[in-house]
Enzyme design. Sequence first.
Site, PDB file in Angstrom:
ATOM      1  N   HIS A  14     -18.314  14.172  -7.164  1.00 34.13           N
ATOM      2  CA  HIS A  14     -17.601  15.460  -7.336  1.00 34.13           C
ATOM      3  C   HIS A  14     -18.491  16.567  -6.774  1.00 34.13           C
ATOM      4  O   HIS A  14     -19.463  16.967  -7.401  1.00 34.13           O
ATOM      5  CB  HIS A  14     -17.313  15.722  -8.816  1.00 34.13           C
ATOM      6  CG  HIS A  14     -16.508  16.967  -9.051  1.00 34.13           C
ATOM      7  ND1 HIS A  14     -15.427  16.997  -9.902  1.00 34.13           N
ATOM      8  CD2 HIS A  14     -16.612  18.232  -8.563  1.00 34.13           C
ATOM      9  CE1 HIS A  14     -14.898  18.207  -9.913  1.00 34.13           C
ATOM     10  NE2 HIS A  14     -15.615  18.984  -9.112  1.00 34.13           N
ATOM     11  N   HIS A  16     -18.670  20.368  -4.306  1.00 38.37           N
ATOM     12  CA  HIS A  16     -18.098  21.486  -3.536  1.00 38.37           C
ATOM     13  C   HIS A  16     -19.074  21.871  -2.434  1.00 38.37           C
ATOM     14  O   HIS A  16     -20.223  22.235  -2.723  1.00 38.37           O
ATOM     15  CB  HIS A  16     -17.859  22.699  -4.438  1.00 38.37           C
ATOM     16  CG  HIS A  16     -16.901  22.424  -5.548  1.00 38.37           C
ATOM     17  ND1 HIS A  16     -15.539  22.625  -5.426  1.00 38.37           N
ATOM     18  CD2 HIS A  16     -17.087  21.925  -6.797  1.00 38.37           C
ATOM     19  CE1 HIS A  16     -14.939  22.279  -6.561  1.00 38.37           C
ATOM     20  NE2 HIS A  16     -15.861  21.840  -7.406  1.00 38.37           N
ATOM     21  N   ASN A  42     -10.869  22.456  -2.687  1.00 43.06           N
ATOM     22  CA  ASN A  42     -10.439  23.813  -3.089  1.00 43.06           C
ATOM     23  C   ASN A  42     -11.100  24.892  -2.237  1.00 43.06           C
ATOM     24  O   ASN A  42     -11.819  25.751  -2.730  1.00 43.06           O
ATOM     25  CB  ASN A  42     -10.704  24.055  -4.582  1.00 43.06           C
ATOM     26  CG  ASN A  42     -12.179  24.017  -4.942  1.00 43.06           C
ATOM     27  OD1 ASN A  42     -12.955  23.293  -4.321  1.00 43.06           O
ATOM     28  ND2 ASN A  42     -12.572  24.796  -5.934  1.00 43.06           N
ATOM     29  N   LYS A 100      -6.605  15.650  -5.685  1.00 43.35           N
ATOM     30  CA  LYS A 100      -7.095  16.418  -6.836  1.00 43.35           C
ATOM     31  C   LYS A 100      -5.992  17.290  -7.412  1.00 43.35           C
ATOM     32  O   LYS A 100      -5.327  18.033  -6.688  1.00 43.35           O
ATOM     33  CB  LYS A 100      -8.260  17.303  -6.376  1.00 43.35           C
ATOM     34  CG  LYS A 100      -8.842  18.231  -7.431  1.00 43.35           C
ATOM     35  CD  LYS A 100      -9.863  17.541  -8.307  1.00 43.35           C
ATOM     36  CE  LYS A 100     -10.323  18.398  -9.465  1.00 43.35           C
ATOM     37  NZ  LYS A 100     -11.524  19.154  -9.202  1.00 43.35           N
ATOM     38  N   HIS A 137      -8.629  18.200 -12.782  1.00 43.45           N
ATOM     39  CA  HIS A 137      -9.286  19.307 -13.492  1.00 43.45           C
ATOM     40  C   HIS A 137      -8.487  19.463 -14.780  1.00 43.45           C
ATOM     41  O   HIS A 137      -7.407  20.060 -14.778  1.00 43.45           O
ATOM     42  CB  HIS A 137      -9.274  20.596 -12.671  1.00 43.45           C
ATOM     43  CG  HIS A 137     -10.014  21.698 -13.354  1.00 43.45           C
ATOM     44  ND1 HIS A 137     -11.226  22.185 -12.924  1.00 43.45           N
ATOM     45  CD2 HIS A 137      -9.743  22.373 -14.503  1.00 43.45           C
ATOM     46  CE1 HIS A 137     -11.651  23.113 -13.751  1.00 43.45           C
ATOM     47  NE2 HIS A 137     -10.768  23.261 -14.724  1.00 43.45           N
ATOM     48  N   HIS A 175     -15.536  16.261 -14.554  1.00 43.84           N
ATOM     49  CA  HIS A 175     -16.446  17.082 -15.374  1.00 43.84           C
ATOM     50  C   HIS A 175     -16.013  17.139 -16.848  1.00 43.84           C
ATOM     51  O   HIS A 175     -15.705  18.210 -17.373  1.00 43.84           O
ATOM     52  CB  HIS A 175     -16.637  18.479 -14.800  1.00 43.84           C
ATOM     53  CG  HIS A 175     -15.393  19.132 -14.229  1.00 43.84           C
ATOM     54  ND1 HIS A 175     -14.236  19.280 -14.932  1.00 43.84           N
ATOM     55  CD2 HIS A 175     -15.164  19.665 -13.014  1.00 43.84           C
ATOM     56  CE1 HIS A 175     -13.347  19.886 -14.168  1.00 43.84           C
ATOM     57  NE2 HIS A 175     -13.881  20.123 -13.005  1.00 43.84           N
ATOM     58  N   LEU A 219     -16.756  26.083 -15.040  1.00 48.37           N
ATOM     59  CA  LEU A 219     -15.527  25.639 -15.707  1.00 48.37           C
ATOM     60  C   LEU A 219     -15.368  24.142 -15.529  1.00 48.37           C
ATOM     61  O   LEU A 219     -15.607  23.646 -14.427  1.00 48.37           O
ATOM     62  CB  LEU A 219     -14.310  26.374 -15.127  1.00 48.37           C
ATOM     63  CG  LEU A 219     -14.230  27.856 -15.504  1.00 48.37           C
ATOM     64  CD1 LEU A 219     -13.124  28.554 -14.730  1.00 48.37           C
ATOM     65  CD2 LEU A 219     -14.011  28.025 -17.012  1.00 48.37           C
ATOM     66  N   ASP A 247     -20.392  18.371  -9.566  1.00 43.00           N
ATOM     67  CA  ASP A 247     -19.631  19.630  -9.537  1.00 43.00           C
ATOM     68  C   ASP A 247     -20.520  20.774  -9.056  1.00 43.00           C
ATOM     69  O   ASP A 247     -20.311  21.929  -9.446  1.00 43.00           O
ATOM     70  CB  ASP A 247     -19.022  19.954 -10.912  1.00 43.00           C
ATOM     71  CG  ASP A 247     -17.899  20.979 -10.798  1.00 43.00           C
ATOM     72  OD1 ASP A 247     -17.407  21.201  -9.677  1.00 43.00           O
ATOM     73  OD2 ASP A 247     -17.528  21.565 -11.830  1.00 43.00           O
TER      74      ASP A 247
END
Length: 346
Positions: A14, A16, A42, A100, A137, A175, A219, A247
Amino acid sequence: MTTKLTITKPDDWHLHLRDGDALNTTVAFSARQFQRAIVMPNLAQPIINTELALAYRQRILHASPSGSSFQPLMTLYLTDNTSANDIQQASLCEHIYAAKLYPAGATTNSSNGVTDINKLTDVLHAMQKHRLPLLVHAEVTDSDIDIFDREQVFIDRHLSFIRRQFPELRIVLEHATTQQAIAFVNAHDNTAATLTPQHLLLNRNDLLAGGIRPHNYCLPILKRESHRQALLQAATSGNPKFFLGTDSAPHTMQAKETACGCAGCFTAHAAIELYAEVFESENALDKLEAFSSFYGADFYQLPRNKEKITLVKTLWQAPASFPMNDQALIPFRQDIALQWAVQASD
Ligand code: DOR
Ligand code: ZN
């Protein structure tokens, strides 16, 4: 006391990486320690189809350090308009590994996310049929639900239903932050969870007590200590349902240290080192390799890595910041000495 540990090269399930110039900062940090990473879709313009995913993959590879064998594993971003056909196309692409589900409004760049999960039936059916895992999520966005309850309410209202309707669909509860999430994953087949370093290391006091600390804001939000204990137990239990997913979510200092700051901890500069610290604190360094390098690959039905990395026990301090997009990126736990380091390969 263990002071040196050689493990199979880990993967990050996971991550970004962002886009554009930011890739020149972010990719190298992950490539340093991870063989593969599930790349979150995202972006400001989300990755909603195979074509966009393939183009994004090329930009990531272009930003990878020369000689690196880092493999970005791409994902699709589900929207209200995703079709069963989009899923079929993605499942036929060798570079797409999952889709996702972001509930609209749940987090960074989620405004194009799903507004009504009940309308996803055809898409989830196609995902089950084409064996494309669903990454979730797991937070409701309803304004009347307390932010600390959003994960467990999502599980009760939505995830339980999806789980019942599509028993063969592989689902990753991303997460995980609560004991309810751990219990849910334990109770169901084809269900796994990623666990982040920040949720394993911190509780909500680290965010709010004695002053607000924006670099610990992510988050789902950090929870109380009893939840952290449940996550620690799951991570170090040797249960293959729980595996590494950082994350790591870079935002500039300006975007975090402001009246309405962005959610996300940047951990990629020291990710496996932070997990080593967690596992050592639980007397479970012998469980680190499977959590970091085996269980995720097994769940995604991919081969385990062959390469090794070596961690050594040594105190070091991350730089105060890294440059990103001509601004500053503040690393997670910048103010605390880190306890493990990856030994440079010869
Ligand atoms: O803290 C977070 N940051 N949580 C997310 O779900 C998204 C992420 C981001 O993209 O910044
Ligand atoms: Zn994320």
